[in-house]
Write an enzyme that holds these catalytic residues in place. Structure first.
Site, short mmCIF file in Angstrom:
data_model
loop_
_atom_site.label_atom_id
_atom_site.label_comp_id
_atom_site.label_asym_id
_atom_site.label_seq_id
_atom_site.Cartn_x
_atom_site.Cartn_y
_atom_site.Cartn_z
N ARG A 50 25.15 43.17 -7.95
CA ARG A 50 24.32 42.18 -7.25
C ARG A 50 25.21 41.45 -6.26
NH1 ARG A 50 23.34 36.39 -8.47
NH2 ARG A 50 21.43 35.77 -7.42
N HIS A 110 21.59 33.40 0.20
CA HIS A 110 22.26 32.77 -0.94
C HIS A 110 23.05 31.56 -0.43
CE1 HIS A 110 24.04 33.69 -5.16
NE2 HIS A 110 24.57 32.56 -4.79
N GLU A 120 18.18 30.65 -5.94
CA GLU A 120 18.14 29.26 -6.43
C GLU A 120 17.53 28.26 -5.45
OE1 GLU A 120 21.99 28.19 -7.98
OE2 GLU A 120 21.95 29.75 -9.50
N ASN A 146 18.99 32.62 -13.11
CA ASN A 146 20.41 32.40 -13.35
C ASN A 146 20.48 31.38 -14.48
OD1 ASN A 146 20.75 34.04 -11.15
ND2 ASN A 146 21.25 32.37 -9.73
N TYR A 195 22.58 29.31 -17.36
CA TYR A 195 23.90 28.89 -17.85
C TYR A 195 23.83 27.86 -18.96
CZ TYR A 195 25.99 31.16 -13.76
OH TYR A 195 26.38 32.08 -12.83
N GLU A 202 22.23 35.93 -13.31
CA GLU A 202 23.55 35.34 -13.55
C GLU A 202 23.58 34.76 -14.95
OE1 GLU A 202 24.77 32.39 -10.66
OE2 GLU A 202 24.18 33.64 -8.96
#
Ligand SMILES: *[C@@H]1O[C@H](CO)[C@@H](O)[C@H](O)[C@H]1NC(C)=O
Ligand SMILES: *[C@@H]1O[C@H](CO)[C@@H](O)[C@H](O)[C@H]1NC(C)=O
Ligand SMILES: *[C@@H]1O[C@H](CO)[C@@H](O)[C@H](O)[C@H]1NC(C)=O
Ligand SMILES: *[C@@H]1O[C@H](CO)[C@@H](O)[C@H](O)[C@H]1NC(C)=O
Length: 503
Positions: A103, A147, A193, A334, A336, A400
């Site tokens: 990616r 991005h 995002e 993504n 986390y 991610e």
């Protein structure tokens, strides 16, 4: 007994067909995941390429920001891991590790340095070479079109994301990407995002283009934290929908690819068991995830945003609403960390932040700027469950997920391995329980310039010696473990005494 709808039975049978018999999770292998499940790793253009002023590339808002000394450690992405020059070596490394997919993102100011019109032949050549090299080694390119690295010229000319002109220029840029690379690229992400870029850039102003207003942020040259984040996000949403329409009308039939969008998936969890905190956490999930998921699935912003933000939230009338609704083949996330949310009693005199409407995020001992954050694999299960229950269980890619630590030449990163094992196990269990996950990408393939941490913290499976002009790469033990798993080995090849990876 009530009649049971045949639907859950059909779903269960399909699941059993797609996934082999349950296994003890520690003995999992990749073959326990559904057929075609993709395992890879990723980076993004500004973070990994370097060559910031070479071959016709012009500055993005991130070049401006870092050159003004605003990154957290004063560093820049001018050279970073230098993938622009070392891509062949990197693709060989991916091949050696056995990645199914890579990616990465295309740098808008490298491909179209002035933001619109003229294509830079050297930029076109670079991405053609990178894609060809990946294909040569059997690695799928999963490409993000935008991005964070907006051409600075568009910021200067019309305020970047604040102007509807962004939609037109973005769509023209996406058109160049589809036309030039779509014969080989089958997985497109329009925007990375879009649910956090407006917060960092326009709410508290800690990220480019550094706009904010008192009391929501300090030290900004201009901005309005009460209105601009919603406008910037609205234009990102419409730009996304516009690119998807274009792809579906002009390219999809011939090229046969999939297109979606990738959101940041912080999971908001109540800080206590009070109903107020539970409601505040739900509101935060609506403001953070629902901000995009609700329009994408239902054609409008979440009701709680409409009622609390009121006239400051842009309208989404037909035909825009119709264009936005259903404008995805998949959603990327993504994922986390966990945010603990406490409800704020606004009568107490505390200033409610605009984004954190009547809610405060407080994780004891956590500080996102130092990378001290709360993580636990169950939050990934909750996120996937949330998508299943509230948004029709769309196809999901974990784009991610990764673990940060301080740079070291030591290649032993057992904590990272353990972290990734735990999340992959959770992902497997979520899939067994009906989640529609299609793939998983470790952040990051290599050490790169980190938007939040510069080079203070690294996420790479592979290390990069940033002090060495040659930017030598080396495999960490996590890269060796991932490689073994990709080759069909067990998720936890050697049982070790459990060591907590929570810092
Ligand atoms: C913005 O928010 C981050 C994360 O909470 C914080 O560390 C930073 O200091 C804030 N920046 C400004 C300019 O308020
Ligand atoms: C932000 O915009 C709103 C709506 O136009 C306005 O009421 C408010 O005063 C503005 N705030 C600042 C700090 O300019
Ligand atoms: C909420 O209640 C459960 C069950 O009583 C308990 O295990 C958990 O620790 C509580 N959570 C918080 C954040 O207080
Ligand atoms: C499994 O899915 C069901 C139905 O969506 C849900 O109620 C349950 O909480 C899920 N279990 C886990 C462990 O996620």
């Amino acid at each position: 007994m009530p009649m049971v709808s045949p639907f859950p039975v059909a779903v269960a049978i399909m699941l059993l067909a797609a996934v082999s018999a349950p296994r003890h999770a520690s003995a999992l292998t990749r073959h326990d995941f559904p057929e075609g499940f993709v395992l890879g790793a990723g980076t993004s253009a500004y973070q990994v390429e370097g060559a910031a002023a070479e071959d016709g590339r012009k500055p993005s808002i991130w070049d401006t920001f870092t050159h003004q000394g605003h990154s957290s450690d004063g560093s820049t992405g001018d050279v970073s891991a230098d993938q622009y020059h070392l891509y062949k070596e990197d693709v060989k490394l991916m091949h050696k590790m056995g990645l199914d997919a890579y990616r990465f993102s295309i740098s808008w100011p490298r491909l179209i340095p002035d933001g619109r019109r003229q294509i830079n032949p050297k930029g076109l050549e670079y991405y053609n070479n990178l894609i060809d090299e990946l294909i040569l080694y059997g690695i799928q390119p999963h490409v993000t079109i935008y991005h964070f690295d907006l051409p600075q010229v568009l910021q200067d000319e019309y305020g970047g994301l604040l102007s509807p002109r962004f939609i037109e220029d973005y769509t023209a840029y996406a058109n160049v990407c589809f036309k030039s690379f779509g014969d080989r690229v089958k997985h497109w992400v329009t925007v990375n995002e879009p649910n956090i870029e407006p917060i960092g850039g326009y709410d508290n102003g800690s990220q480019p283009p550094r706009r904010c207003s008192y009391p929501f942020g300090a030290d900004c040259a201009g901005g309005n934290s009460s209105t601009e984040p919603y406008i910037a996000a609205h234009h990102l949403l419409l730009a996304h929908a516009s690119a998807v329409s274009l792809y579906r009308e002009k390219y999809k039939a011939a090229q046969g690819g999939q297109i979606g969008i990738t959101l940041l998936g912080w999971w908001h969890e109540p800080a206590s068991n009070t109903t107020q905190d539970a409601a505040a956490a739900m509101r935060m999930n609506d403001f953070h995830i629902g901000w995009f998921m609700h329009p994408l699935v239902y054609g409008d912003y979440p009701p709680v945003m409409r009622s609390r933000v009121g006239g400051r939230l842009p309208a989404l009338p037909a035909p825009e609403s119709g264009k936005v609704r259903g404008s995805f083949d998949f959603i990327g996330f993504n994922h986390y960390l966990i945010m603990r949310v406490r409800s704020i009693d606004t009568s107490s005199g505390q200033e409610p932040r605009d984004y954190y409407v009547d809610a405060a995020v407080q994780n004891p001992a956590a500080d996102i700027t130092t990378g001290k954050v709360e993580t636990a694999p169950w939050s990934l299960r909750k996120l996937l469950e949330h998508l299943k229950l509230n948004y029709g269980n769309p196809p999901v890619w974990i784009h991610e997920n990764g673990y940060a630590d301080a740079p070291s030449k030591d290649d032993d990163d057992e904590d990272r391995t353990e972290f990734l094992q735990d999340y992959l196990e959770t992902l497997y269990l979520s899939i067994r329980n009906g989640s529609n996950a299609r793939g998983y990408f470790v952040w990051s393939f290599l050490d790169v310039f980190e938007f939040l941490f510069g080079y203070r913290l690294r996420f790479g499976l592979c290390g990069v010696d940033m002090g060495d002009a040659a930017r030598t790469r080396y495999l960490r033990s996590s890269a060796r473990w991932y490689s073994g798993f990709l080759a069909g080995g067990e998720l936890r090849p050697a049982a070790r005494p459990h060591k907590s990876y929570v810092r």
